[in-house]
Structure formats: C-alpha cells, structure tokens
Design a protein around this motif. Structure first.
Motif, PDB file in Angstrom:
ATOM      1  N   UNK A 125       3.254   2.200   3.372  1.00 46.28           N
ATOM      2  CA  UNK A 125       2.192   1.669   2.516  1.00 46.28           C
ATOM      3  C   UNK A 125       1.905   2.608   1.358  1.00 46.28           C
ATOM      4  N   UNK A 126       1.246   2.034   0.345  1.00 45.45           N
ATOM      5  CA  UNK A 126       0.659   2.807  -0.737  1.00 45.45           C
ATOM      6  C   UNK A 126      -0.856   2.712  -0.587  1.00 45.45           C
ATOM      7  N   UNK A 127      -1.538   3.838  -0.788  1.00 44.05           N
ATOM      8  CA  UNK A 127      -3.001   3.864  -0.740  1.00 44.05           C
ATOM      9  C   UNK A 127      -3.525   4.253  -2.128  1.00 44.05           C
ATOM     10  N   UNK A 128      -3.642   3.302  -3.031  1.00 46.25           N
ATOM     11  CA  UNK A 128      -4.115   3.612  -4.383  1.00 46.25           C
ATOM     12  C   UNK A 128      -5.633   3.496  -4.487  1.00 46.25           C
ATOM     13  N   UNK A 129      -6.191   4.201  -5.470  1.00 47.77           N
ATOM     14  CA  UNK A 129      -7.570   3.949  -5.858  1.00 47.77           C
ATOM     15  C   UNK A 129      -7.675   2.498  -6.325  1.00 47.77           C
ATOM     16  N   UNK A 130      -8.663   1.765  -5.844  1.00 42.67           N
ATOM     17  CA  UNK A 130      -8.737   0.322  -6.064  1.00 42.67           C
ATOM     18  C   UNK A 130      -8.737  -0.055  -7.544  1.00 42.67           C
ATOM     19  N   UNK A 131      -9.276   0.823  -8.377  1.00 40.88           N
ATOM     20  CA  UNK A 131      -9.471   0.522  -9.795  1.00 40.88           C
ATOM     21  C   UNK A 131      -8.176   0.131 -10.501  1.00 40.88           C
ATOM     22  N   UNK A 132      -7.043   0.650 -10.028  1.00 36.93           N
ATOM     23  CA  UNK A 132      -5.765   0.408 -10.699  1.00 36.93           C
ATOM     24  C   UNK A 132      -4.991  -0.787 -10.134  1.00 36.93           C
ATOM     25  N   UNK A 133      -5.530  -1.438  -9.121  1.00 38.45           N
ATOM     26  CA  UNK A 133      -4.754  -2.438  -8.386  1.00 38.45           C
ATOM     27  C   UNK A 133      -5.004  -3.838  -8.929  1.00 38.45           C
ATOM     28  N   UNK A 134      -3.894  -4.517  -9.215  1.00 39.26           N
ATOM     29  CA  UNK A 134      -3.917  -5.885  -9.725  1.00 39.26           C
ATOM     30  C   UNK A 134      -3.043  -6.754  -8.820  1.00 39.26           C
ATOM     31  N   UNK A 135      -3.118  -8.074  -8.973  1.00 45.48           N
ATOM     32  CA  UNK A 135      -2.207  -8.928  -8.204  1.00 45.48           C
ATOM     33  C   UNK A 135      -0.734  -8.580  -8.429  1.00 45.48           C
ATOM     34  N   UNK A 136      -0.363  -8.219  -9.648  1.00 39.01           N
ATOM     35  CA  UNK A 136       1.020  -7.838  -9.932  1.00 39.01           C
ATOM     36  C   UNK A 136       1.413  -6.571  -9.173  1.00 39.01           C
ATOM     37  N   UNK A 137       0.498  -5.621  -9.092  1.00 42.54           N
ATOM     38  CA  UNK A 137       0.740  -4.383  -8.344  1.00 42.54           C
ATOM     39  C   UNK A 137       1.052  -4.714  -6.883  1.00 42.54           C
ATOM     40  N   UNK A 138       0.206  -5.548  -6.295  1.00 39.48           N
ATOM     41  CA  UNK A 138       0.385  -5.910  -4.889  1.00 39.48           C
ATOM     42  C   UNK A 138       1.677  -6.689  -4.694  1.00 39.48           C
ATOM     43  N   UNK A 139       1.966  -7.594  -5.603  1.00 37.06           N
ATOM     44  CA  UNK A 139       3.198  -8.391  -5.499  1.00 37.06           C
ATOM     45  C   UNK A 139       4.433  -7.503  -5.537  1.00 37.06           C
ATOM     46  N   UNK A 140       4.437  -6.512  -6.432  1.00 35.53           N
ATOM     47  CA  UNK A 140       5.583  -5.593  -6.535  1.00 35.53           C
ATOM     48  C   UNK A 140       5.733  -4.774  -5.253  1.00 35.53           C
ATOM     49  N   UNK A 141       4.621  -4.336  -4.694  1.00 37.95           N
ATOM     50  CA  UNK A 141       4.676  -3.565  -3.446  1.00 37.95           C
ATOM     51  C   UNK A 141       5.192  -4.427  -2.305  1.00 37.95           C
ATOM     52  N   UNK A 142       4.680  -5.627  -2.186  1.00 39.90           N
ATOM     53  CA  UNK A 142       5.104  -6.525  -1.116  1.00 39.90           C
ATOM     54  C   UNK A 142       6.585  -6.880  -1.242  1.00 39.90           C
ATOM     55  N   UNK A 143       7.046  -7.042  -2.468  1.00 39.71           N
ATOM     56  CA  UNK A 143       8.461  -7.358  -2.686  1.00 39.71           C
ATOM     57  C   UNK A 143       9.364  -6.230  -2.192  1.00 39.71           C
ATOM     58  N   UNK A 144       8.819  -5.013  -2.184  1.00 41.93           N
ATOM     59  CA  UNK A 144       9.571  -3.850  -1.715  1.00 41.93           C
ATOM     60  C   UNK A 144       9.307  -3.547  -0.243  1.00 41.93           C
ATOM     61  N   UNK A 145       8.553  -4.411   0.423  1.00 37.87           N
ATOM     62  CA  UNK A 145       8.261  -4.215   1.839  1.00 37.87           C
ATOM     63  C   UNK A 145       7.147  -3.230   2.107  1.00 37.87           C
ATOM     64  N   UNK A 146       6.298  -2.977   1.119  1.00 37.16           N
ATOM     65  CA  UNK A 146       5.212  -2.017   1.257  1.00 37.16           C
ATOM     66  C   UNK A 146       3.862  -2.725   1.336  1.00 37.16           C
ATOM     67  N   UNK A 147       2.966  -2.172   2.138  1.00 33.25           N
ATOM     68  CA  UNK A 147       1.592  -2.649   2.185  1.00 33.25           C
ATOM     69  C   UNK A 147       0.751  -1.883   1.173  1.00 33.25           C
ATOM     70  N   UNK A 148      -0.385  -2.470   0.814  1.00 35.45           N
ATOM     71  CA  UNK A 148      -1.305  -1.839  -0.123  1.00 35.45           C
ATOM     72  C   UNK A 148      -2.686  -1.770   0.525  1.00 35.45           C
ATOM     73  N   UNK A 149      -3.143  -0.539   0.771  1.00 31.70           N
ATOM     74  CA  UNK A 149      -4.475  -0.303   1.331  1.00 31.70           C
ATOM     75  C   UNK A 149      -5.283   0.466   0.289  1.00 31.70           C
ATOM     76  N   UNK A 150      -6.325  -0.156  -0.233  1.00 33.08           N
ATOM     77  CA  UNK A 150      -7.045   0.421  -1.368  1.00 33.08           C
ATOM     78  C   UNK A 150      -8.282   1.194  -0.922  1.00 33.08           C
ATOM     79  N   UNK A 151      -8.612   2.218  -1.709  1.00 30.58           N
ATOM     80  CA  UNK A 151      -9.814   3.018  -1.463  1.00 30.58           C
ATOM     81  C   UNK A 151     -10.582   3.179  -2.759  1.00 30.58           C
ATOM     82  N   UNK A 152     -11.816   3.627  -2.694  1.00 32.87           N
ATOM     83  CA  UNK A 152     -12.821   3.376  -1.680  1.00 32.87           C
ATOM     84  C   UNK A 152     -13.664   2.255  -2.259  1.00 32.87           C
TER      85      UNK A 152
END
Length: 236
Positions: free
Chosen positions: A180-207
C-alpha cells in the motif's frame, strides 16, 4: 466502504498511543489501529509518536535515552485531561496482545536502523512470536527501513508513507515491494487511487478528520481512512 483506521487509537478524544485510546477505538468498531514505534535504551519496543517524551508525557528527553522503567514511570495521559491521568506508554507486545484478532495493526516505524540498529529484525521477530505478522502492516517514512523489512520477511505487508506530491509514488512503492501507499489525504484524487489500484496497490490516507475531507476520500475510492476521529468516518 474503506477501512476505518483509528489514528493512534482514538486520538481526537483520548491521549494518543495509550491503551485507553486504543480501547476506545475498539469500542467504536474500527477495522484497524495506527500507532508508532520507537525503541528504549535497554532495547524494548514501545508505542509513542515523538522521538522525545516532552509533548505527550510529564517527562523530558529522548525515548532512545531512557530505559523502559524510566519511560513507564511517566504519566502519558494527564496532558489530555485529568480523567486520563496515570496512563502509561505501552510496549508493542502489550498492544499486540490487547488488540482483538479481527483488528488489523498498522504499525508505523518512526525510524529504522539509521537510529535504531537492528530494529527491523526485532520487529519481525516480535510479530512472529506473537502470531501477528499476517495482520500487521508496517509503514514508514524511512523507506530504507521498508527495503530492509522486505529483505527480512518478504511476506510482511508494507505501506510507503508520503507527505508530499511525489512524481511517481506508485513506482516507488512497487520498487520497494509495498502492499500500500499511505499518502497525506490532501494530495489524493480519484486518478491517484486508480493508478495505485491498477498497479495492485492499496491507498490508505492520513490524517482525515473533517467531514468534507472524509467525504472526498470516500468518493476517491481509497481503501482505508486513518483518522483521529474514527467515529466520524464510520458515521459519514
């Protein structure tokens, strides 16, 4: 529905990284708890966020310069309110044993061997001894520590922590071998999540504490939301 992950327990209402905070998170019904690990002078793995005890206890000094006995003599709850006086800094073993088996452990290693030589092996050994390796994901801003952990225990799930808008976080996480990637939520968009999922990665955002941000992250399709107020994430 993303995983609801209590940040340092239920740190919005309880003293962070204490047993009373984690117990509150369990009562809320979280899917996981996020917490931080340092090592004492005499080699004990303990649950505390800062390298120094000054902010969250009535003591002063670096965790790495204190024995466990010295650390455990400090009050880690009264700063949040008199009703929490007497709370202590937990050991990692204590927290692992107190966590219900259906709750995942999101362990943030504050620093690897750069400050705590050999800590990566010690973490793996403790989690294996407690039968908790499979339900633990270790994350860190110390990406070299993540590489070392992957070498020691290839089966161990890892999360790459980021705080800025990296050019290629997916590539970085894949190179390390993260789950997984744990990014600061501020930078996360649907495209970010889609790219991660396409690579088999989960996205857990903080805080993620504010209702608007919680709604945005759910709409973006993240896999987990780390929050000081897990009850808000559950009810949003």
């Amino acid at each position: 529905m993303p995983q609801v992950i209590g940040h340092r327990g239920a740190a919005g209402t309880h003293p962070e990284n204490t047993m009373v905070s984690f117990q509150r998170a369990f009562e809320i019904g979280v899917d996981g708890i996020e917490f931080d690990v340092h090592r004492t002078l005499d080699g004990h793995l303990v649950v505390i966020h800062d390298p120094a005890v000054d902010r969250t206890t009535n003591g002063s000094g670096l965790v790495m310069a204190m024995t466990l006995e010295q650390l455990r003599s400090l009050d880690a709850g009264a700063w949040k309110g008199p009703q929490f006086a007497g709370q202590r800094v937990p050991t990692l073993q204590e927290l692992v044993r107190a966590t219900p088996p259906n709750v995942r452990l999101y362990l943030e290693l504050k620093a690897g061997s750069v400050h705590y030589p050999g800590i990566e092996q010690e973490l793996v050994d403790l989690l294996k001894a407690e039968g908790a390796l499979e339900r633990t994901q270790i994350s860190s801003f110390d990406h070299r520590a993540l590489v070392r952990l992957k070498e020691i225990a290839p089966e161990l799930p890892l999360g790459m922590l980021t705080s800025c808008n990296h050019v290629d976080p997916v590539g970085m996480a894949r190179e390390i071998g993260c789950e997984a990637i744990h990014p600061m939520w501020y930078w996360v968009t649907p495209d970010y999540v889609e790219a991660a999922h396409a690579a088999g990665l989960k996205v857990n955002v903080w805080t993620v504490d504010e209702p608007t941000a919680i709604t945005m992250m759910k709409a973006a399709g993240v896999d987990g939301i780390i929050s000081n107020f897990p009850e808000r994430v559950k009810s949003a």
